[in-house]
Scaffold this motif. Structure first.
Motif: not given
Length: 212
Positions: A57-85
């Protein structure tokens, strides 16, 4: 030695860094920021991820709080991870051979549990311990002992800890009385020294079966 194998989650069972790179590309496109900076900053960051998003947030001057960004990340990351077959197949082979299999991971409960369930790992292990949920963090030997107990065994009877972190997985597992297998893609001389080194979970499982 009893047939117990505990595994780290991020960059061991799931390809966390690849998932983070995909997340960083999405985030950069949405906010018009530098994805390379995100990846480099993530590699330098130690400990819980919440503070990382205050930096973003501080680096890029984003309007969202760090906590908001953290929540968004936690929702998205489990959808992106993969385990090799081949790694899932290796876990299935361990359990078919009579092993108890568990996951020991640092992180927030929702994020890590989402990864375990979305990749199907919940169907390939007997139990898991997530640091936020149990109040213990690797390398504390207590979290490994608890994971063993959740698998129906005692760490006093021996077993294995498999992971990519020398400080968290190898040192912590050894302190709990377990033998250790280091997942490495660097070839660097390790310190502390694990019992075995392998390039993947499937390769490590092959070595565990041979050792048994």
């Amino acid at each position: 030695m009893q047939l117990l194998a505990l595994f780290d989650l991020d960059n061991t069972l799931v390809q966390r860094d690849l998932a983070f790179g995909a997340w960083a590309a999405e985030f950069a496109a949405e906010h018009g920021v530098d994805a390379a900076w995100l990846v480099a900053a993530d590699a330098r960051h130690e400990g819980p991820r919440g503070g990382f998003f205050d930096l973003v947030r501080d680096r890029f001057g984003l309007g969202a709080s760090g906590e908001q960004l953290w929540r968004q990340y936690r929702r998205r990351m489990p959808e992106l991870v993969r385990c090799r077959g081949e790694d899932l197949a290796a876990l299935a082979g361990l359990r078919a051979a009579g092993w108890r299999v568990g996951i020991v991971t640092n992180g927030t409960t929702g994020n890590q549990l989402g990864k375990i369930r979305n990749t199907g790992l919940d169907r390939h292990v007997d139990a898991w311990c997530i640091s936020e949920d149990v109040g213990l963090r690797k390398p504390d030997p207590g979290i490994f002992r608890l994971a063993a107990a959740r698998c129906g065994l005692s760490a006093d009877g021996g077993g294995w800890m498999v992971g990519d972190s020398l400080a968290h997985d190898i040192a912590g597992g050894a302190a709990a009385g377990l033998r250790t297998a280091w997942i490495t893609r660097t070839g660097a001389a390790p310190d502390p020294r694990p019992d075995i080194a392998a390039g993947s979970v499937a390769e490590a499982v092959e070595a565990l079966l041979a050792a048994a």
